[in-house]
Design a protein around this motif. Structure first.
Motif, PDB file in Angstrom:
ATOM      1  N   VAL A 118      -0.914  -5.094   2.742  1.00 27.95           N
ATOM      2  CA  VAL A 118      -1.330  -3.977   3.586  1.00 27.95           C
ATOM      3  C   VAL A 118      -0.955  -4.182   5.056  1.00 27.95           C
ATOM      4  CG1 VAL A 118      -3.253  -3.411   2.051  1.00 27.95           C
ATOM      5  CG2 VAL A 118      -3.648  -4.922   4.010  1.00 27.95           C
TER       6      VAL A 118
ATOM      7  N   ILE B 143      -7.298   0.089  -0.437  1.00 34.67           N
ATOM      8  CA  ILE B 143      -7.326  -0.955  -1.459  1.00 34.67           C
ATOM      9  C   ILE B 143      -8.716  -1.588  -1.458  1.00 34.67           C
ATOM     10  CG2 ILE B 143      -6.264  -3.066  -2.309  1.00 34.67           C
ATOM     11  CD1 ILE B 143      -4.366  -0.680  -2.222  1.00 34.67           C
TER      12      ILE B 143
ATOM     13  N   THR C 218      -2.817   5.756   4.624  1.00 34.48           N
ATOM     14  CA  THR C 218      -2.381   4.993   3.453  1.00 34.48           C
ATOM     15  C   THR C 218      -3.511   4.936   2.432  1.00 34.48           C
ATOM     16  OG1 THR C 218      -3.167   2.817   4.214  1.00 34.48           O
ATOM     17  CG2 THR C 218      -0.988   3.527   4.977  1.00 34.48           C
TER      18      THR C 218
ATOM     19  N   GLU D  50       0.829  -1.196   0.000  1.00 39.09           N
ATOM     20  CA  GLU D  50       0.000   0.000   0.000  1.00 39.09           C
ATOM     21  C   GLU D  50       0.870   1.255   0.000  1.00 39.09           C
ATOM     22  OE1 GLU D  50      -2.284  -0.355   3.572  1.00 39.09           O
ATOM     23  OE2 GLU D  50      -0.572  -0.078   4.892  1.00 39.09           O
TER      24      GLU D  50
ATOM     25  N   ARG E 223      -6.637  -0.526  -9.237  1.00 36.27           N
ATOM     26  CA  ARG E 223      -5.485   0.250  -8.761  1.00 36.27           C
ATOM     27  C   ARG E 223      -4.527   0.580  -9.900  1.00 36.27           C
ATOM     28  NH1 ARG E 223      -0.245  -1.537  -5.674  1.00 36.27           N
ATOM     29  NH2 ARG E 223       0.117   0.158  -4.193  1.00 36.27           N
TER      30      ARG E 223
END
Length: 205
Positions: free
Chosen positions: A169, A105, A102, A86, A160
């Motif tokens: 992550v 996702i 962060t 991440e 992404r």
């Protein structure tokens, strides 16, 4: 200062609580679980000398931040800031301690989806299989150092980078006192492949 009670709760790991960022739904705020901290910021249930070394309760943040900075340094000539982990955006003050900001996702339907969830739900197909192979190959190529990685800390997304993708992550960064994995890409690759073998043993590869 951000009030955690006003944030949307997204999930948790063994050490962290995860909330949606109040001003940007594409980001999350991670805070260390307050019950795991001493009154002066050490790690609870550990010897005093050990609990206060390396930033105490924020040791996990330090590992992840240093790992992300190292990856950015290694890929400076390519101006690359996106890796199989991440993206770290910084820190934010909350009423429950320092928060790590962060990227968020998400799966194709916008929800948080871990490799563990895919396996439990029986949604692990050829597409995810290829994406998982790519994930481990990229971790070796980029020299991503694992701490304690498991199927609950690897998340799945498709938007992404415009392709099926797994992103780490949790469990990011060097945790050894002598940083052998950070110093040696060969040693690190051996460890990544060992984790890969362990995780794939849980899946019908």
């Amino acid at each position: 200062m951000v009030l955690v009670e006003k944030l949307k709760f997204l999930g948790q790991g063994t050490q962290k609580l995860v909330y949606e960022h109040p001003d940007d739904p594409q980001k999350v705020i991670k805070i260390m679980k307050p019950e795991n901290a001493t009154i002066d910021g050490g790690r609870a249930n550990q010897h005093h000398l050990r609990s206060h070394r390396s930033q105490g309760i924020y040791r996990h943040f330090r590992r992840e931040l240093l790992q992300y900075l190292q990856l950015c340094k290694n890929n400076y000539k390519d101006n690359n800031f996106t890796f199989p982990i991440e993206t770290v955006h910084g820190f934010i003050a909350t009423n429950k301690g320092l928060g790590l900001v962060t990227e968020k996702i998400t799966s194709p339907n916008g929800n948080s989806l871990t490799l563990e969830h895919l396996l439990i739900n029986g949604d692990f197909s050829t597409k995810q299989k290829e994406a998982l192979n790519t994930f481990f190959n990229e971790c070796c190529r980029y020299h991503v150092v694992f701490g304690e990685v498991n199927i609950g800390g690897i998340m799945y997304t498709e938007h992404r980078q415009g392709r099926p993708e797994f992103v780490l992550v949790d469990g990011i960064g060097e945790k050894l006192i002598i940083p052998f994995r950070s110093m040696s890409k060969r040693i690190n690759t051996h460890n990544v492949r060992k984790v890969e073998k362990k995780i794939k043993s849980l899946i019908d590869f």
